[in-house]
Motif scaffolding. Structure first.
Motif, PDB file in Angstrom:
ATOM      1  N   LYS A 175     -20.826 -27.556  10.990  1.00  0.00           N
ATOM      2  CA  LYS A 175     -20.793 -25.494  10.094  1.00  0.00           C
ATOM      3  C   LYS A 175     -21.940 -24.973   9.319  1.00  0.00           C
ATOM      4  O   LYS A 175     -22.565 -23.566  10.126  1.00  0.00           O
ATOM      5  N   VAL A 176     -22.833 -25.699   8.544  1.00  0.00           N
ATOM      6  CA  VAL A 176     -24.390 -24.307   8.472  1.00  0.00           C
ATOM      7  C   VAL A 176     -24.853 -24.810   9.725  1.00  0.00           C
ATOM      8  O   VAL A 176     -25.397 -23.881   9.410  1.00  0.00           O
ATOM      9  N   ARG A 177     -24.989 -26.154  10.185  1.00  0.00           N
ATOM     10  CA  ARG A 177     -26.149 -25.558  11.512  1.00  0.00           C
ATOM     11  C   ARG A 177     -25.355 -24.751  12.477  1.00  0.00           C
ATOM     12  O   ARG A 177     -26.911 -23.367  13.011  1.00  0.00           O
ATOM     13  N   LYS A 178     -23.671 -23.966  12.936  1.00  0.00           N
ATOM     14  CA  LYS A 178     -23.865 -23.261  13.140  1.00  0.00           C
ATOM     15  C   LYS A 178     -24.474 -21.942  12.737  1.00  0.00           C
ATOM     16  O   LYS A 178     -24.384 -21.146  14.010  1.00  0.00           O
ATOM     17  N   ALA A 179     -24.300 -21.549  11.695  1.00  0.00           N
ATOM     18  CA  ALA A 179     -24.752 -20.205  11.514  1.00  0.00           C
ATOM     19  C   ALA A 179     -26.165 -20.028  11.131  1.00  0.00           C
ATOM     20  O   ALA A 179     -26.523 -18.792  11.061  1.00  0.00           O
ATOM     21  N   GLU A 180     -26.932 -21.407  12.172  1.00  0.00           N
ATOM     22  CA  GLU A 180     -28.790 -20.717  12.213  1.00  0.00           C
ATOM     23  C   GLU A 180     -29.135 -20.059  11.264  1.00  0.00           C
ATOM     24  O   GLU A 180     -29.961 -19.161  10.799  1.00  0.00           O
ATOM     25  N   PRO A 181     -29.004 -20.532   9.653  1.00  0.00           N
ATOM     26  CA  PRO A 181     -29.768 -20.288   8.561  1.00  0.00           C
ATOM     27  C   PRO A 181     -31.630 -20.338   8.940  1.00  0.00           C
ATOM     28  O   PRO A 181     -31.615 -21.145   9.411  1.00  0.00           O
ATOM     29  N   ASP A 182     -31.630 -19.548   7.367  1.00  0.00           N
ATOM     30  CA  ASP A 182     -33.694 -19.560   7.737  1.00  0.00           C
ATOM     31  C   ASP A 182     -33.853 -20.331   6.746  1.00  0.00           C
ATOM     32  O   ASP A 182     -34.547 -20.090   6.107  1.00  0.00           O
ATOM     33  N   ILE A 183     -32.381 -20.069   5.588  1.00  0.00           N
ATOM     34  CA  ILE A 183     -33.186 -20.810   4.591  1.00  0.00           C
ATOM     35  C   ILE A 183     -31.395 -20.731   3.368  1.00  0.00           C
ATOM     36  O   ILE A 183     -29.947 -20.518   4.728  1.00  0.00           O
ATOM     37  N   ILE A 184     -30.978 -22.529   3.384  1.00  0.00           N
ATOM     38  CA  ILE A 184     -30.058 -22.839   2.409  1.00  0.00           C
ATOM     39  C   ILE A 184     -30.166 -22.747   0.711  1.00  0.00           C
ATOM     40  O   ILE A 184     -30.835 -23.841   0.573  1.00  0.00           O
ATOM     41  N   LEU A 185     -29.119 -22.368   0.562  1.00  0.00           N
ATOM     42  CA  LEU A 185     -28.689 -22.104  -0.852  1.00  0.00           C
ATOM     43  C   LEU A 185     -27.575 -23.275  -1.566  1.00  0.00           C
ATOM     44  O   LEU A 185     -26.582 -22.918  -0.753  1.00  0.00           O
ATOM     45  N   LEU A 186     -27.806 -23.172  -2.556  1.00  0.00           N
ATOM     46  CA  LEU A 186     -26.829 -24.668  -3.050  1.00  0.00           C
ATOM     47  C   LEU A 186     -26.924 -24.774  -4.529  1.00  0.00           C
ATOM     48  O   LEU A 186     -27.119 -24.691  -5.450  1.00  0.00           O
ATOM     49  N   PRO A 187     -25.813 -23.190  -4.933  1.00  0.00           N
ATOM     50  CA  PRO A 187     -26.011 -23.211  -6.327  1.00  0.00           C
ATOM     51  C   PRO A 187     -24.612 -24.285  -7.020  1.00  0.00           C
ATOM     52  O   PRO A 187     -23.767 -23.433  -7.894  1.00  0.00           O
ATOM     53  N   GLY A 188     -24.577 -25.481  -7.116  1.00  0.00           N
ATOM     54  CA  GLY A 188     -24.198 -26.072  -7.910  1.00  0.00           C
ATOM     55  C   GLY A 188     -22.973 -27.062  -7.527  1.00  0.00           C
ATOM     56  O   GLY A 188     -22.129 -26.950  -6.725  1.00  0.00           O
ATOM     57  N   ASP A 189     -22.937 -27.604  -7.991  1.00  0.00           N
ATOM     58  CA  ASP A 189     -22.120 -29.053  -8.710  1.00  0.00           C
ATOM     59  C   ASP A 189     -22.039 -29.454  -6.894  1.00  0.00           C
ATOM     60  O   ASP A 189     -20.658 -29.694  -6.465  1.00  0.00           O
ATOM     61  N   PHE A 190     -22.930 -30.465  -6.326  1.00  0.00           N
ATOM     62  CA  PHE A 190     -22.700 -31.087  -5.179  1.00  0.00           C
ATOM     63  C   PHE A 190     -22.375 -32.525  -6.026  1.00  0.00           C
ATOM     64  O   PHE A 190     -21.549 -33.320  -5.288  1.00  0.00           O
ATOM     65  N   PHE A 191     -22.907 -33.071  -7.154  1.00  0.00           N
ATOM     66  CA  PHE A 191     -22.190 -34.100  -7.488  1.00  0.00           C
ATOM     67  C   PHE A 191     -21.812 -34.072  -8.645  1.00  0.00           C
ATOM     68  O   PHE A 191     -20.543 -32.954  -8.182  1.00  0.00           O
ATOM     69  N   ASP A 192     -20.703 -34.736  -8.704  1.00  0.00           N
ATOM     70  CA  ASP A 192     -19.733 -35.039  -9.911  1.00  0.00           C
ATOM     71  C   ASP A 192     -19.614 -35.978 -11.022  1.00  0.00           C
ATOM     72  O   ASP A 192     -20.383 -37.465 -10.701  1.00  0.00           O
ATOM     73  N   CYS A 193     -19.003 -36.055 -11.850  1.00  0.00           N
ATOM     74  CA  CYS A 193     -18.630 -37.409 -13.218  1.00  0.00           C
ATOM     75  C   CYS A 193     -18.106 -38.177 -12.366  1.00  0.00           C
ATOM     76  O   CYS A 193     -17.655 -39.568 -12.961  1.00  0.00           O
ATOM     77  N   LYS A 194     -17.030 -38.205 -11.084  1.00  0.00           N
ATOM     78  CA  LYS A 194     -16.627 -38.821 -10.933  1.00  0.00           C
ATOM     79  C   LYS A 194     -16.989 -40.074  -9.936  1.00  0.00           C
ATOM     80  O   LYS A 194     -17.917 -39.525  -9.582  1.00  0.00           O
ATOM     81  N   GLY A 195     -16.551 -40.848  -8.731  1.00  0.00           N
ATOM     82  CA  GLY A 195     -17.099 -41.410  -7.688  1.00  0.00           C
ATOM     83  C   GLY A 195     -18.366 -42.161  -8.749  1.00  0.00           C
ATOM     84  O   GLY A 195     -18.520 -43.045  -9.608  1.00  0.00           O
ATOM     85  N   GLY A 196     -18.774 -42.600  -7.191  1.00  0.00           N
ATOM     86  CA  GLY A 196     -19.984 -44.286  -7.540  1.00  0.00           C
ATOM     87  C   GLY A 196     -21.023 -44.431  -6.570  1.00  0.00           C
ATOM     88  O   GLY A 196     -21.287 -42.631  -5.978  1.00  0.00           O
ATOM     89  N   LYS A 197     -21.521 -45.158  -6.388  1.00  0.00           N
ATOM     90  CA  LYS A 197     -22.417 -45.194  -5.530  1.00  0.00           C
ATOM     91  C   LYS A 197     -23.263 -44.464  -4.271  1.00  0.00           C
ATOM     92  O   LYS A 197     -23.070 -43.845  -3.919  1.00  0.00           O
ATOM     93  N   SER A 198     -21.200 -44.934  -3.317  1.00  0.00           N
ATOM     94  CA  SER A 198     -21.363 -44.666  -1.890  1.00  0.00           C
ATOM     95  C   SER A 198     -21.158 -42.444  -1.867  1.00  0.00           C
ATOM     96  O   SER A 198     -21.782 -42.471  -0.929  1.00  0.00           O
ATOM     97  N   ASN A 199     -20.591 -42.478  -3.105  1.00  0.00           N
ATOM     98  CA  ASN A 199     -20.012 -41.172  -3.234  1.00  0.00           C
ATOM     99  C   ASN A 199     -21.803 -39.970  -3.047  1.00  0.00           C
ATOM    100  O   ASN A 199     -22.122 -39.264  -2.810  1.00  0.00           O
TER     101      ASN A 199
END
Length: 281
Positions: free
Chosen positions: A67-91
């Motif tokens: 989906k991101v690639r299809k939008a053909e961005p010049d820049i990609i902005l990630l404003p938070g909460d990609f990680f989480d307090c749950k989950g483990g090494k695989s996440n």
């Protein structure tokens, strides 16, 4: 009313809710906006992705990356909460690989959200370092001046909590964040700011000379009702005024992304995961 009609209606409503919940958790949509600045030499495409929360969209998040690639961005902005307090090494590895895949499409800029910081506290790791190792430029109380297509931009990122005490405005104007914003806005470049929680601007009377703010955190109100909108957002409570979309704060635009995940065991309903595509002119 006939019992069969009642039973049939209940079954249809249940089926509709099930379909809505599935769509709200699995089918990613791209919402497009235009940002008119009068300062761009040609069009620049920014894609914003927020609130992954360790969620999975295909093997190695291949559907999200597509989906991101299809939008053909010049820049990609990630404003938070990609990680989480749950989950483990695989996440953790999934998020790292997702950011790495994004960085192969366009330059990636990452700023932290509240769950990223909780991840740090729970694991003792620094997710900002992990994001940097995956290829992102990490901005937390910092900004970077860049040039894209002969256009000068200033990309910044901060994290701040909304405060409700009576002396909020006095303390706000003495805070490091206020000082950062004062410095950040002091340029003629196009100014794009990542700020996970939108509340810093929702609950302030100050108007800033910033072209656009990119936020998440509110998950589109989690459940969305026809003609009403989002049902609940953190800090704002039930039926929030700001849940997703484009908002004006003086001359500043806020693009509030509905993000990708629900709230733990509570799924999204009639609220598909969302990424934003913004054409800057």
């Amino acid at each position: 009313m006939n019992k069969k009609i009642i039973a049939g209606s209940a079954a249809l409503l249940s089926a509709g809710a099930a379909v809505g919940a599935f769509a709200g958790d699995k089918l990613i949509k791209t919402t497009e906006y235009t940002l008119e600045t009068g300062k761009a030499h040609g069009e620049i495409t920014a894609v914003a992705v927020s609130d992954l929360h360790f969620s999975v969209f295909g093997k190695n998040n291949c559907r999200l990356t597509a989906k991101v690639r299809k939008a053909e961005p010049d820049i990609i902005l990630l404003p938070g909460d990609f990680f989480d307090c749950k989950g483990g090494k695989s996440n953790r590895e999934l998020v790292i690989n997702t950011i790495r895949a994004f960085s192969e499409i366009a330059p990636v800029y990452f700023s932290p959200g509240n769950h990223d910081l909780r991840y740090n506290a729970r694991t003792g790791e620094d997710c900002l370092d992990l994001a940097k190792q995956a290829g992102a430029s990490v901005l937390n109380g910092e900004y970077s001046d860049i040039e894209i297509k002969n256009t000068n931009l200033r990309i910044g990122g901060i994290f701040d909590h909304a405060v409700y005490e009576e002396d909020y405005y006095n303390r706000w104007r003495e805070s490091e964040v206020y000082g950062f914003l004062s410095d950040f806005q002091s340029t003629d470049k196009i100014k794009l700011l990542m700020l996970h929680r939108p509340n810093t601007f929702i609950y302030t009377e100050d108007l800033w000379n910033i072209d656009a703010v990119f936020s998440g955190h509110d998950h589109g109100g989690l459940w969305r009702l026809p003609f009403i909108g989002g049902v609940y957002a953190p800090e704002q409570g039930f039926f929030p005024k700001y849940d997703r979309g484009e908002y004006d704060f003086g001359n500043m635009k806020m693009f509030l992304c509905a993000g990708l995940e629900g709230y733990y065991i509570v799924p999204r309903l009639f609220n598909p995961p969302e990424i934003l595509k913004i054409t800057i002119k």
